[in-house]
Write an enzyme that holds these catalytic residues in place. Structure first.
Site, PDB file in Angstrom:
ATOM      1  N   LYS A  89       0.844  -1.178   0.000  1.00 17.18           N
ATOM      2  CA  LYS A  89       0.000   0.000   0.000  1.00 17.18           C
ATOM      3  C   LYS A  89       0.889   1.242   0.000  1.00 17.18           C
ATOM      4  O   LYS A  89       1.840   1.331   0.772  1.00 17.18           O
ATOM      5  CB  LYS A  89      -0.890  -0.040   1.249  1.00 17.18           C
ATOM      6  CG  LYS A  89      -2.139   0.760   1.133  1.00 17.18           C
ATOM      7  CD  LYS A  89      -3.124   0.402   2.232  1.00 17.18           C
ATOM      8  CE  LYS A  89      -4.282   1.383   2.217  1.00 17.18           C
ATOM      9  NZ  LYS A  89      -5.321   1.020   3.177  1.00 17.18           N
ATOM     10  N   GLU A 148     -19.803  -6.010   9.680  1.00 17.98           N
ATOM     11  CA  GLU A 148     -20.789  -5.279  10.483  1.00 17.98           C
ATOM     12  C   GLU A 148     -21.864  -6.197  11.049  1.00 17.98           C
ATOM     13  O   GLU A 148     -22.343  -5.984  12.167  1.00 17.98           O
ATOM     14  CB  GLU A 148     -21.424  -4.156   9.651  1.00 17.98           C
ATOM     15  CG  GLU A 148     -20.473  -3.036   9.264  1.00 17.98           C
ATOM     16  CD  GLU A 148     -19.600  -3.359   8.060  1.00 17.98           C
ATOM     17  OE1 GLU A 148     -19.753  -4.457   7.484  1.00 17.98           O
ATOM     18  OE2 GLU A 148     -18.762  -2.521   7.683  1.00 17.98           O
ATOM     19  N   ARG A 192     -25.464  -2.795   6.706  1.00 12.19           N
ATOM     20  CA  ARG A 192     -25.026  -4.164   6.497  1.00 12.19           C
ATOM     21  C   ARG A 192     -25.400  -5.070   7.662  1.00 12.19           C
ATOM     22  O   ARG A 192     -25.197  -6.283   7.600  1.00 12.19           O
ATOM     23  CB  ARG A 192     -23.515  -4.176   6.262  1.00 12.19           C
ATOM     24  CG  ARG A 192     -23.137  -3.387   5.018  1.00 12.19           C
ATOM     25  CD  ARG A 192     -21.722  -2.877   5.060  1.00 12.19           C
ATOM     26  NE  ARG A 192     -20.721  -3.899   5.067  1.00 12.19           N
ATOM     27  CZ  ARG A 192     -20.193  -4.460   3.977  1.00 12.19           C
ATOM     28  NH1 ARG A 192     -20.601  -4.078   2.790  1.00 12.19           N
ATOM     29  NH2 ARG A 192     -19.282  -5.371   4.075  1.00 12.19           N
TER      30      ARG A 192
END
Lengths: 617, 617
Positions: free
Chosen positions: B256, B343, B371
């Site tokens: 990243k 979630e 969610r």
């Protein structure tokens, strides 16, 4: 004759039983299931499959301190019998009797009232973690189908990095969902069992740690597979796990329907059994001459369409039977997908199919579609993907109660832009709506109840052809207007006929669409009637009534004429569908009462306004 | 100077580039990201990490036919530059410019507009399946954190039994979520990479099939890990996979922030960067003297409470930074849980914790809590579990746009019984509401925006102490009443002050609660004012306005005085928060306009009624 079961007032009484008595107890429990289920209806095979496991669990753990979570909890009958509810079991799933699922208000041994799959591992992990200073276990029993659910898989990923919690996950592997289990995980469990046969039985020390690669890849301690019908060895392995004191996955092999020859042979059919017909429960009496369940009409319409539309494809989430789609799959096996209990994936997958030009119908019960709310938001609504949602079991379902009632679908779908919402008043309209939704190529939800549709020869004549966003007026009257949709259109018509006998003439509108709402119709009935009642088998929070109120308020119309009739801001419990509709005030008789009451209140009010105005002068 | 990137009008232009030119292209793309992001703000590290992978994908596949799904799509900048949007990239995330995520309306190479994690595999599988007769591939690029999502795991289970589809799942493994990746799956990927170092590089023939046990247990063909920054070898392995023609999981290791020294070093900080401050964007200008984001005030209140409440525990779903909870975790590491992007599990886990008596706060953005709708239904609402939901990012978030706006939370929470809903008007009220919710031990949702709270010294004086289900009246006036909550209370007050200058006196009510609604207040303002406007940063479908309309209608009050002001039944796009609030009519200036317009329309109407009545006589 007193059975062993009769002597069990609670789990503490299990301690004193001999090995033979435990075996007898298992037989007693099976006898009770076989005795009561044909009368009350309920989950047959699932409960027969976990008799020994339930006895062993209550013998080894103390679930007054430890916490037991039975996933879905449709397999809870043995647990109920062992926790002081053997007598009450006679009334299971009937109004006022015990629920068909665990329910904390019935017993301190029930942790949660639930029946949607997959959350047992999460909650058991939360409980184990919450009791970390109290030395209590969180025990989850989850089937090889439920463990497919996204929430269960998420929980396994999280629990995999918490090896020191007192968490026991029991995989109850019977290789069946309601239908045969599908998917790669189920295949993996089978392969594990086959491999295990070659390396001998597991013990609680994790002798088979090299098996269960799915679990061990996530860092779980895996024990199994063990025979789920051998009480003695179950007690032994559970004791060892408890002694070990750390997070464990225990793979238990059971046979669905165990001990009942027919149920073992046809596990699909015997997953649940229907109860004896109750006189007067016409709402679900599918055998009345000429009446057919909406589910059957839906799949017939699907098959007719599929024969001329090669792009029609359809999806079920572990409900090929309940949604009727198994008949579709028999004729078009390549165009019907069963995702297992994976509603979120089912909707996103449907969106992918639709993106390539397929005509896609996802048939998921209203209450289970809740599990895909975020996919409805993102893949369907935001991207305006033309998936058709066939929301079966919308409204009150009856004996399955609060977890299965589909009372929120209009509200949650309507919160999201772009998804059209329809509900048919009878079988012909369901057929037409399904075809219109597919032809329009717009995301659309169609809701229909767990009920028989009106017999074809009793269907009201079509007053207006079906048109996008347009309603149909079935009856004209000046005193009050009733705007109903779906399952409430016929009761509204019946109520109107009764009121006519009382000298009250009602307009009855079949709204057909909750979105797009027929605004012209709404404004017209508001202008022409002193009272307009919306009638729906759905919570009044955010339903059609709310949609009409919002539209009228935003266009500054006389909203004070509107009165929403529907389900309350509360959960509806179990009972027959007819009983619960009556209790909720949604039968024709109740509707007449409510509407005439409103009319007489209005009369009183205008009377007193007249008087008070007179006083002023 | 013309760069290689300047010569790329679309993916077809990649074919003619030499190896060196491809390397130069990667540099050009990185330069553009580093140039534009500090100005516009956006996802920095994620896009830098997939430059080579994106080039290789567009070189090997033809995404005019094959379909590419980038999970979350926050890593889409290189993709946008390669598909004709390099010029437009200058305006990314600004009003009218390209979105920060893929968006079909911008390009045929974008399959979906999305930014909620985990659905790429499902949709790519659906696409592959839908194109089965057309020979097209479905390609999903998914991060090692997104793959944690239940929906992604469900998709893997389903795809595992469809080995013949042209499905390519690319695991973009950078060992980071926004924060460092958590959970057992991430650990498994690391272990796989370590094991692979010992057995040499993988090739497309599946040489490393003995690795990636998680995937292989589900029946997937696993290839990897491969270096995600070597264009040449990526092109080779992708070509082999394409040639192979069957479902494959390709494990790609990336870094990243690759190519940017600081971003590589502090990947968390550089996940996304804020844009340059825009003059006038006061809504999110947290640096104005004395102003603090609600997020900071929330976590400060949490820490204060935790110091005196040893049972307070809290949960984040991969957002320790965004929710502020990383500060809580620093002081109370044992009482803060990061579930990863999960979630559904987070809410069910919270319910388990709460069941054992813990005081639990689950902090999840309004849009991501969608969610867990089914867990809100079952584990929270149905079981009345006293979990407190801290719904950050409620309302309009600004540059992230439609996928991140929290515009539906009141509607979806309010559809379910028993969950209280509050919104604070400023920092002190947030603190008080949080403590009250915990003290009351009732399931409660508290919503607050992605914005700075009013500075403490500018807070309006508390008119009424906070009480359960009670509102506060901040201002009295006879001409109109404004009922606002949360972020709209101060704008409503400002609007009222302005209107006062125009001779219009307004009552302003801070509703505080959407449920339980302060009925007495509602009935009183309806009685005392000719017009009552509800004002909310939420869709009018099922929000506070709807709640007031429903209550008034059910109690047969004068609902025709009610006018709901809020967001429309549509998605709100990206722009600054201030720009979008203005566009949606929710700034004080717009409110004055809307309300005075309504008042003058009313005056006109009563004038014409007066005339028409006069005509009658």
């Amino acid at each position: 004759m007193t059975t062993v079961l009769d002597r069990i007032d609670g789990p503490d009484d299990l301690g004193g039983l001999s090995g033979d008595e435990l075996l007898q107890l298992a037989d007693d429990i099976r006898d009770r299931i076989v005795e009561v289920m044909p009368r009350n209806g309920g989950h047959f095979g699932s409960s027969l499959g976990v008799v020994e496991l339930t006895i062993a669990l209550h013998r080894v753990f103390d679930f007054a301190v430890d916490r037991l979570t039975l996933d879905v909890s449709h397999q809870c009958y043995p647990h109920k019998m062992l926790t002081g509810r053997n007598e009450a079991y006679n009334h299971i799933r009937t109004k006022g009797g015990p629920a068909g699922y665990t329910r904390p208000s019935e017993s301190r041994y029930d942790s949660f009232l639930w029946a949607h799959a997959g959350t047992s591992i999460s909650t058991a992990l939360g409980m184990a973690r919450g009791m970390r200073d109290k030395d209590g276990w969180g025990v989850a029993v989850i089937g090889d189908s439920s463990i497919n659910s996204g929430v269960a898989l998420e929980a396994l990923v999280h629990a995999g990095v918490m090896p020191d919690e007192k968490l026991l996950i029991i995989l109850n592997d019977n290789n069946m969902s309601i239908a045969p289990t599908v998917g790669a995980l189920s295949r993996h469990f089978q392969e594990t069992c086959e491999a295990a046969e070659e390396c001998g039985p597991a013990d609680g020390e994790g002798a088979n740690d090299h098996l269960g690669g799915f679990f061990t890849s996530l860092g779980h301690r895996y024990v199994g597979p063990v025979d789920g019908h051998n009480i003695e060895s179950l007690i032994e392995v559970l004791s060892q796990v408890r002694e070990g004191g750390r997070s464990t996955v225990l793979h238990v092999q059971t046979v669905k329907g165990r001990g009942h020859i027919e149920a073992e042979k046809d596990q699909w059919k015997w997953h649940a059994v229907g109860g004896a017909k109750k006189p007067g429960d016409e709402a679900v009496d599918f055998e009345r001459v000429g009446q057919t369940p909406y589910t059957d009409l839906f799949v017939q319409a699907m098959i007719r369409r599929a024969r001329i539309d090669p792009d029609l494809e359809t999806i079920t989430a572990a409900m090929p039977c309940g949604t009727g789609l198994r008949h579709f799959a028999a004729e078009f096996p390549d165009r019907c997908y069963d995702t297992g209990i994976a509603e979120s994936h089912a909707i996103a997958f449907a969106a992918g199919l639709a993106h390539t030009g397929k005509n896609v119908v996802a048939a998921i019960y209203s209450t289970f579609l809740q599990r895909a709310y975020d996919q409805l938001f993102q893949e369907i609504s935001l991207n305006q993907n033309p998936v058709v949602l066939a929301m079966d079991r919308a409204g009150i379902v009856g004996p399955d109660g609060a977890t299965h009632n589909g009372c929120f679908d209009i509200a949650y779908v309507r919160s999201l832009p772009h998804i059209a919402i329809m509900a048919p008043r009878d079988g012909s309209e369901l057929d037409d709506m399904l075809n219109m939704a597919l032809d329009e190529k717009k995301p659309t939800a169609i809701r229909y109840p767990r009920a028989a549709a009106p017999a074809p020869d009793r269907e009201y004549t079509r007053e207006t052809p079906l048109a996008w966003g347009r309603s149909e007026t079935l009856r004209h009257g000046a005193d009050v207007a009733l705007i109903a949709y779906g399952s409430m259109v016929y009761p509204a018509m019946e109520a109107a006929e009764t009121m006519s006998g009382l000298g009250i003439e009602a307009t009855v509108v079949n709204a057909r669409f909750v979105r797009p709402l027929d605004r012209d119709m709404l404004h017209k009935v508001l202008e022409e009637h002193p009272l307009v009642c919306t009638i729906e088998e759905h919570t009044t929070n955010g339903g059609l009534g709310a949609a009409c109120l919002e539209e009228a308020a935003l266009s500054r119309r006389a909203t004070d004429k509107l009165f929403p009739i529907g389900l309350p801001d509360a959960f509806v419990e179990h009972g027959t569908r007819t009983e619960m509709l009556e209790e909720m005030g949604l039968t024709p008789r109740c509707l007449v009462q409510t509407i005439t009451h409103q009319l007489s209140e209005m009369a009183k009010r205008s009377q007193s306004e007249f008087i008070s105005e007179a006083d002023t002068y």
